[in-house]
Design an enzyme around this catalytic site. Structure first.
Site: not given
Length: 271
Positions: A55, A57, A206
């Site tokens: 999934r 972001d 990230r």
């Protein structure tokens, strides 16, 4: 019970205008537009069991996303020759289904996966990212040293508890196994991080990139990212890199005969 067939869908999308993958009632998401398009072909009331490998972001892109759906066998018989073309006509231009493959019902896009591979693109030119790449490349105004970036990356490879780099979820583990983490500079001067692991926590990639950029521009010592692995909660010192530089480029799977075994093993690990 209606007979069904499981289909693997290879999907790509520009995440700039999506609020991530997962369906949300009031937001535009990749799963939402894909479910809507399929519903127009097989009936909106048909349960699809849409399951995705990872999934992503809001703002994150994909060129190698994988998901699976279960279609009624009769619908597949009718649509097999034209489903890819029809989806191209129904999907928005920033999301594409690139391939549709029948798979055994032991295939699980999420739990059968052996790895996810991402790339993160950074331009460290004084003027920032090229305008045509502004949606998938971060502009970094400090010069980056490739050797320092890779020195910082080396500290993060292996199986560790990445709690310092994750947005923790209740009852979920933050232990992951990173098998590849390296930086290169492409001929156009762009610095590209490749990171591969069995799976990732929310915001993990990230956060890792944010820590390595601090090393690459000289603000942190190369040993710093690795030292954070001793923490058991998210580090406030790590800046999460912006979403738009990140792209999911590949998801790996074992041989067909090993789908079920891999899925069972993954479920045990996640528990």
């Amino acid at each position: 019970m209606t007979e069904s067939i499981r289909l693997r869908l290879d999907v790509s999308y520009d995440g700039a205008e999506f609020s991530g993958w997962a369906a949300q009632p009031t937001r535009r998401t990749v799963a939402g537009v894909l479910t809507e398009a399929l519903g127009r072909l097989v009936g909106a009331e048909t349960p699809l069991g849409l399951t995705v490998a990872g999934r992503t972001d809001a703002g994150v892109h994909a060129t190698g996303q994988v998901c699976h759906v279960d279609l009624p066998a009769a619908a597949w018989t009718d649509l097999e020759a034209s489903l890819l073309r029809r989806l191209a006509g129904l999907m928005p231009p920033d999301a594409r289904v690139r391939a549709i493959t029948p798979v055994p019902d032991t295939f699980d896009a999420r739990f059968s996966a052996t790895f996810r591979r991402y790339e993160y693109r950074v331009s460290d030119t004084p003027w920032g990212a090229e305008p045509l790449r502004r949606y998938d490349t971060l502009g970094w105004l400090r010069p980056l040293d490739l050797d320092l970036l890779n020195a910082g990356a080396a500290e993060l490879v292996g199986e560790h508890d990445y709690a310092a780099y994750c947005k923790r979820k209740e009852h979920a583990t933050t232990i992951r196994a990173i098998t590849r983490l390296e930086w290169r500079r492409d001929p156009d001067g762009i610095c590209v991080a490749t990171v591969q692991a069995d799976a990732f926590c929310q915001s993990m990639v990230r956060s890792l990139v944010g820590a390595m950029l601090a090393v690459g521009d000289g603000r942190r010592d190369p040993s710093w990212p690795g030292k954070l692995l001793t923490l058991r909660e998210r580090s406030s010192e790590v800046t999460v890199a912006p979403a738009h530089g990140l792209t999911l480029i590949a998801v790996g799977y074992p041989a067909e005969a090993e789908y079920a075994e891999r899925a069972d093993a993954t479920r045990r690990m996640r528990a």
